[in-house]
Motif scaffolding. Sequence first.
Motif, short mmCIF file in Angstrom:
data_model
loop_
_atom_site.label_atom_id
_atom_site.label_comp_id
_atom_site.label_asym_id
_atom_site.label_seq_id
_atom_site.Cartn_x
_atom_site.Cartn_y
_atom_site.Cartn_z
N GLU A 181 21.24 -35.91 -62.61
CA GLU A 181 20.79 -35.77 -63.96
C GLU A 181 20.38 -36.27 -65.09
O GLU A 181 20.30 -36.47 -65.95
CB GLU A 181 22.29 -35.04 -64.53
CG GLU A 181 23.17 -34.92 -64.00
CD GLU A 181 24.75 -34.72 -64.56
OE1 GLU A 181 25.65 -34.79 -64.10
OE2 GLU A 181 24.60 -35.49 -65.62
N THR A 182 19.45 -36.75 -63.96
CA THR A 182 18.17 -37.64 -64.38
C THR A 182 17.53 -37.05 -65.81
O THR A 182 17.35 -35.43 -66.38
CB THR A 182 16.37 -37.69 -63.39
OG1 THR A 182 16.57 -35.45 -62.83
CG2 THR A 182 16.92 -37.97 -61.91
N GLN A 183 16.78 -37.89 -66.50
CA GLN A 183 16.43 -38.08 -68.50
C GLN A 183 15.51 -38.22 -68.02
O GLN A 183 14.55 -38.93 -67.38
CB GLN A 183 17.35 -38.47 -68.88
CG GLN A 183 19.12 -37.53 -68.41
CD GLN A 183 19.87 -39.02 -69.15
OE1 GLN A 183 19.53 -39.93 -69.67
NE2 GLN A 183 20.93 -38.46 -69.98
N SER B 53 18.11 -34.41 -59.40
CA SER B 53 18.86 -35.61 -58.32
C SER B 53 17.45 -36.02 -57.78
O SER B 53 16.70 -35.46 -57.53
CB SER B 53 19.92 -35.80 -57.22
OG SER B 53 20.91 -35.09 -58.07
N ALA B 54 17.90 -37.34 -57.21
CA ALA B 54 16.44 -38.58 -56.98
C ALA B 54 17.01 -39.42 -56.29
O ALA B 54 18.72 -39.95 -55.84
CB ALA B 54 15.58 -39.46 -58.70
N VAL B 55 16.97 -39.73 -55.06
CA VAL B 55 17.03 -40.61 -54.14
C VAL B 55 15.85 -41.65 -53.73
O VAL B 55 15.00 -40.62 -53.22
CB VAL B 55 17.74 -39.62 -52.68
CG1 VAL B 55 17.95 -40.68 -51.47
CG2 VAL B 55 18.29 -38.77 -53.24
N ILE B 56 16.45 -42.74 -53.41
CA ILE B 56 14.84 -43.72 -53.19
C ILE B 56 16.59 -44.37 -51.94
O ILE B 56 17.07 -44.32 -52.38
CB ILE B 56 14.87 -44.69 -54.21
CG1 ILE B 56 14.26 -43.73 -55.33
CG2 ILE B 56 13.65 -46.20 -53.68
CD1 ILE B 56 13.79 -44.48 -56.77
N LYS B 57 15.22 -44.38 -50.79
CA LYS B 57 15.98 -45.40 -49.91
C LYS B 57 15.28 -46.00 -49.53
O LYS B 57 13.76 -46.48 -49.46
CB LYS B 57 15.59 -44.06 -48.63
CG LYS B 57 16.50 -42.88 -48.77
CD LYS B 57 16.23 -42.26 -47.22
CE LYS B 57 17.24 -40.84 -47.72
NZ LYS B 57 17.04 -39.90 -46.91
N CYS B 58 15.66 -47.44 -48.94
CA CYS B 58 15.16 -48.61 -48.40
C CYS B 58 16.29 -49.05 -46.75
O CYS B 58 17.68 -49.02 -46.54
CB CYS B 58 15.45 -49.20 -49.25
SG CYS B 58 15.07 -50.10 -50.70
#
Lengths: 112, 113
Positions: free
Chosen positions: B79-81, B18-23
Amino acid sequence: NAGVTQTPKFQVLKTGQSMTLQCAQDMNHNSMYWYRQDPGMGLRLIYYSASEGTTDKGEVPNGYNVSRLNKREFSLRLESAAPSQTSVYFCASSLQGGYGYTFGSGTRLTVV
Amino acid sequence: GENVEQHPSTLSVQEGDSAVIKCTYSDSASNYFPWYKQELGKRPQLIIDIRSNVGEKKDQRIAVTLNKTAKHFSLHITETQPEDSAVYFCAATDQTGANNLFFGTGTRLTVIP
């Protein structure tokens, strides 16, 4: 239905030269925008037109002018290009305000 | 105007993770928070958005969460691709009247096969 069309795609200018970037949309959108994209700085708003007949400054308007020619077209003019204006320029449009921007394909401008 | 900060600037994950980006944003009156994906040499494209009256929104492998009290919102990709590799931008509307979008500085996501 082309969406948002920008011309030219690439341009090299000498310092002091002038040029106009063209943008046209065929989605009957009311609002149009010009952004510049620089590495590490995201997209910064140069000028916008909330509706036909109006234009306003954004975050970084210095060195630029705009014209909302009609509902479809919004042009960006550099009167005397400077190396600091080397950037990728994106035009965008929306039905109203920030909801559902559609971007053009961009213009990569280099000022030498 | 609105000030949007985005972290991290780069993110590498293994395929399937998984990937998480925060703002975070500054204008408490902002009410619309879109996320854009930009592939190399292409235009930014809207992938998901959320309005201030909603706390979470999902679209297949992508989700966005919003915490209005803390003034932050996040993008979650599960489930990054490899085709998820791109630069992602968050944005928030400026409520001074024109509702223009102000963008974060972007996150370059690399998914390692």
